[in-house]
Design a protein around this motif. Structure first.
Motif, PDB file in Angstrom:
ATOM      1  N   UNK A 126       0.822  -1.380  -0.146  1.00 31.55           N
ATOM      2  CA  UNK A 126      -0.182   0.038   0.299  1.00 31.55           C
ATOM      3  C   UNK A 126       1.067   1.385   0.083  1.00 31.55           C
ATOM      4  N   UNK A 127       0.188   2.178  -0.465  1.00 31.25           N
ATOM      5  CA  UNK A 127       1.146   3.922  -0.781  1.00 31.25           C
ATOM      6  C   UNK A 127      -0.102   4.771   0.287  1.00 31.25           C
ATOM      7  N   UNK A 128       1.049   5.462   0.624  1.00 24.82           N
ATOM      8  CA  UNK A 128       0.042   6.746   1.890  1.00 24.82           C
ATOM      9  C   UNK A 128       0.443   7.430   1.489  1.00 24.82           C
ATOM     10  N   UNK A 129      -0.240   9.131   1.105  1.00 21.53           N
ATOM     11  CA  UNK A 129      -0.866  10.713   0.265  1.00 21.53           C
ATOM     12  C   UNK A 129      -1.028  11.223   1.437  1.00 21.53           C
ATOM     13  N   UNK A 130      -0.686  12.505   1.778  1.00 23.56           N
ATOM     14  CA  UNK A 130      -1.502  13.439   1.991  1.00 23.56           C
ATOM     15  C   UNK A 130      -1.723  14.060   1.294  1.00 23.56           C
ATOM     16  N   UNK A 131      -3.294  14.333   1.144  1.00 24.56           N
ATOM     17  CA  UNK A 131      -3.727  15.627   0.478  1.00 24.56           C
ATOM     18  C   UNK A 131      -4.042  16.596   1.190  1.00 24.56           C
ATOM     19  N   UNK A 132      -4.073  17.770   1.188  1.00 24.59           N
ATOM     20  CA  UNK A 132      -4.535  19.321   2.022  1.00 24.59           C
ATOM     21  C   UNK A 132      -6.036  19.985   0.879  1.00 24.59           C
ATOM     22  N   UNK A 133      -6.095  20.032   2.098  1.00 25.43           N
ATOM     23  CA  UNK A 133      -7.795  20.638   1.448  1.00 25.43           C
ATOM     24  C   UNK A 133      -8.078  21.791   2.254  1.00 25.43           C
ATOM     25  N   UNK A 134      -8.777  23.437   1.181  1.00 28.46           N
ATOM     26  CA  UNK A 134      -9.358  24.330   1.862  1.00 28.46           C
ATOM     27  C   UNK A 134     -10.393  23.305   3.031  1.00 28.46           C
ATOM     28  N   UNK A 135     -10.938  24.562   3.308  1.00 24.82           N
ATOM     29  CA  UNK A 135     -12.659  24.390   4.018  1.00 24.82           C
ATOM     30  C   UNK A 135     -13.649  24.177   2.604  1.00 24.82           C
ATOM     31  N   UNK A 136     -13.458  25.060   1.794  1.00 25.79           N
ATOM     32  CA  UNK A 136     -13.750  25.081   1.015  1.00 25.79           C
ATOM     33  C   UNK A 136     -14.307  24.109  -0.568  1.00 25.79           C
ATOM     34  N   UNK A 137     -13.463  23.524  -0.280  1.00 28.03           N
ATOM     35  CA  UNK A 137     -12.994  22.003  -0.996  1.00 28.03           C
ATOM     36  C   UNK A 137     -14.173  20.911  -0.133  1.00 28.03           C
ATOM     37  N   UNK A 138     -13.671  21.072   1.572  1.00 26.27           N
ATOM     38  CA  UNK A 138     -14.306  20.236   2.565  1.00 26.27           C
ATOM     39  C   UNK A 138     -15.604  20.226   2.164  1.00 26.27           C
ATOM     40  N   UNK A 231     -15.020  12.812  -1.383  1.00 27.21           N
ATOM     41  CA  UNK A 231     -16.911  13.915  -0.848  1.00 27.21           C
ATOM     42  C   UNK A 231     -16.787  14.719   0.166  1.00 27.21           C
ATOM     43  N   UNK A 232     -17.481  15.335  -0.155  1.00 21.02           N
ATOM     44  CA  UNK A 232     -18.295  16.540   1.088  1.00 21.02           C
ATOM     45  C   UNK A 232     -18.083  16.140   2.075  1.00 21.02           C
ATOM     46  N   UNK A 233     -17.306  16.365   3.076  1.00 21.99           N
ATOM     47  CA  UNK A 233     -17.451  16.720   4.395  1.00 21.99           C
ATOM     48  C   UNK A 233     -16.373  16.013   5.354  1.00 21.99           C
ATOM     49  N   UNK A 234     -15.444  15.428   4.489  1.00 24.84           N
ATOM     50  CA  UNK A 234     -14.410  14.705   5.108  1.00 24.84           C
ATOM     51  C   UNK A 234     -13.657  16.054   6.220  1.00 24.84           C
ATOM     52  N   UNK A 235     -12.927  14.729   7.024  1.00 25.69           N
ATOM     53  CA  UNK A 235     -11.960  15.771   7.676  1.00 25.69           C
ATOM     54  C   UNK A 235     -11.130  15.682   8.387  1.00 25.69           C
ATOM     55  N   UNK A 236     -10.164  16.437   9.101  1.00 27.26           N
ATOM     56  CA  UNK A 236      -9.077  15.969   8.918  1.00 27.26           C
ATOM     57  C   UNK A 236      -8.430  15.039  10.291  1.00 27.26           C
ATOM     58  N   UNK A 237      -7.486  13.964   9.065  1.00 27.63           N
ATOM     59  CA  UNK A 237      -7.135  12.784   9.991  1.00 27.63           C
ATOM     60  C   UNK A 237      -7.836  11.508   9.205  1.00 27.63           C
ATOM     61  N   UNK A 298     -18.725  33.417   4.685  1.00 26.40           N
ATOM     62  CA  UNK A 298     -19.486  32.544   4.361  1.00 26.40           C
ATOM     63  C   UNK A 298     -18.377  30.735   3.779  1.00 26.40           C
ATOM     64  N   UNK A 299     -18.607  29.714   3.789  1.00 30.81           N
ATOM     65  CA  UNK A 299     -17.796  29.152   2.867  1.00 30.81           C
ATOM     66  C   UNK A 299     -18.085  28.970   1.314  1.00 30.81           C
ATOM     67  N   UNK A 300     -19.745  29.510   1.580  1.00 30.85           N
ATOM     68  CA  UNK A 300     -20.639  29.695   0.116  1.00 30.85           C
ATOM     69  C   UNK A 300     -20.093  31.183  -0.329  1.00 30.85           C
ATOM     70  N   UNK A 301     -19.253  32.132   0.057  1.00 32.06           N
ATOM     71  CA  UNK A 301     -19.208  33.322  -0.473  1.00 32.06           C
ATOM     72  C   UNK A 301     -19.694  33.955   1.136  1.00 32.06           C
ATOM     73  N   UNK A 302     -20.344  35.971   0.174  1.00 27.57           N
ATOM     74  CA  UNK A 302     -20.149  36.345   1.256  1.00 27.57           C
ATOM     75  C   UNK A 302     -22.038  36.887   2.347  1.00 27.57           C
ATOM     76  N   UNK A 303     -22.493  36.668   2.800  1.00 26.35           N
ATOM     77  CA  UNK A 303     -23.488  37.060   3.502  1.00 26.35           C
ATOM     78  C   UNK A 303     -23.996  37.938   3.997  1.00 26.35           C
ATOM     79  N   UNK A 304     -24.755  38.832   4.033  1.00 21.74           N
ATOM     80  CA  UNK A 304     -25.228  39.989   4.748  1.00 21.74           C
ATOM     81  C   UNK A 304     -25.925  39.483   5.788  1.00 21.74           C
TER      82      UNK A 304
END
Length: 384
Positions: A126-138, A231-237, A298-304
């Motif tokens: 097996x191979x292990x890699x680390x993928x860095x994601x922004x909050x918007x991507x998550x 997929x959406x909603x993944x988390x650290x670790x 917000x993670x979707x842009x600006x909100x008033x």
């Protein structure tokens, strides 16, 4: 129709031990094995389904991800268990039934093995890699293209490890079967056992002249670009798994898995707590007093949002469904906005005189406890 629950497939529970899961799979494998049900497509599908369930539940890491996130947690092949081939399944039998794999009925009843079943099938690491994601991507899910340096099949010998086809000779010990049988006389009669051929290591053939590029390994170092659907909603670790995308195996063996470790990149303004997004909003005491309208990220842009007149420090505002979605669910968290009253540190002479005139006004006298709840009471009320 979605996939069936792995525990239901094997007839076990989440609290079943590893031995109980293994025994349940062994029973299912014997019941639906192609040797016992020739030409029965339903039995073959059940056989593959049971193998997929065992492949996940027998692995501690994959089982943990499955228990937490279900089929969307990446515990199994991203292409689904239906694509699990017979080589993958038969490779499990060395652990389940002993010997070199193949049909369990061979060792039980002395039957004829399938052409590949008696041969040892190698598996890449097996191979292990680390993928860095922004909050918007998550929050939205993302497809990442990554370049992975790994062992690949040697192009010169096509993974055989031999100089040419004439360099292969049938193993003289097992006559090409990849396994040897031994008959032992006991008080109960003759007992027959099957084991991997020690001469060819279960491959059924010997190489007399090795490939000049890979020196007989059948593998070289190379780079592959892999598309990873996160997929959406993944988390650290969190760890996702892609079956067959790890290091290649020699001589047509089964490639290992690619393990993807998720790393969250910090956001400039927002913080994540579970599926909720936290934002600290600083407003002036004037805006808090007479009310205002402000924009927040917000993670979707600006909100008033509207700051009501008389807003107190510590108030929590909520933007419903503006948080991070749960994996494998339509439910989405909220964005919580913590209001903090900003107090200026330096005032002009005119500003100080104006505030001095208001100091003694009854409306500017603090009235602690009057119609106001504590910060902790507000938090408790919100989550209830």
């Amino acid at each position: 129709m979605g996939k069936r629950d792995y525990y239901d497939i094997l007839g076990v529970t989440r609290t079943s031990s590893a031995d109980e899961i293994k025994k349940a799979y062994r029973k299912m494998a014997i019941k639906y094995h192609p040797d016992k049900n020739p030409g029965d497509k339903k039995s073959e599908d059940n056989f593959k389904e049971a193998a997929e369930a065992y492949e996940v539940l027998s692995n501690a890491d994959k089982k943990k991800r499955y228990d937490q996130f279900g089929h969307a947690g990446g515990a199994s092949s991203p292409n689904g268990g239906g694509n699990m081939n017979m080589e993958d399944i038969f490779s499990q039998f060395g652990d389940i039934f002993g010997g070199g794999g193949g049909s369990p009925f061979d060792s039980f009843f002395g039957g004829q093995q399938q052409s590949r079943g008696g041969r040892r099938v190698s598996r890449g690491s097996n191979l292990r890699i680390k993928v860095k994601l922004t909050l918007e991507e998550i929050a939205k899910g993302v497809e990442k293209k990554v370049k992975v340096n790994k062992q690949i099949v040697c192009e010169t010998c096509d993974g055989s490890g031999a100089k040419d086809k004439s360099s292969f000779h049938t193993c003289h010990t097992c006559n090409g079967s990849g396994s040897v049988r031994r008959v032992t006389n006991t008080i109960l009669g003759q007992m027959q056992t099957t084991s991997t051929c020690p001469t060819c290591n279960g491959e059924g053939s010997e190489i007399t002249a090795k490939c000049i590029v890979c020196h007989g390994d059948g593998l070289t170092r190379g780079e592959e670009t892999i598309n990873i659907n996160i997929p959406a909603g993944v988390s650290e670790g969190m760890q996702l798994s892609m079956s067959g995308k790890g290091n290649a195996a020699p001589r047509g063996g089964i490639a290992g898995d690619l393990i993807i470790l998720i790393e969250e990149l910090p956001h400039e303004f927002l913080k994540r707590e579970g599926n909720n997004i936290i934002y600290d909003l600083h407003v002036s005491f004037i805006d808090a007093t007479i009310g205002s309208s402000v924009e927040v990220p917000t993670i979707d842009g600006k909100a008033k949002i509207k700051i009501e007149p008389g807003t107190q420090g510590g108030k929590i505002l909520r933007l419903k469904a503006k948080g991070v979605p749960e994996v494998n669910s339509y439910h989405r968290g909220d964005q919580l906005i913590y209001v903090d009253i900003w107090t200026p540190k330096a005032l002009s002479k005119e500003e100080r005189e104006m505030l001095d005139k208001l100091r003694d006004s009854p409306n500017f006298k603090p009235q602690p406890g009057k119609n106001e709840k504590s910060f902790f009471d507000k938090m408790k009320e919100y989550f209830e």
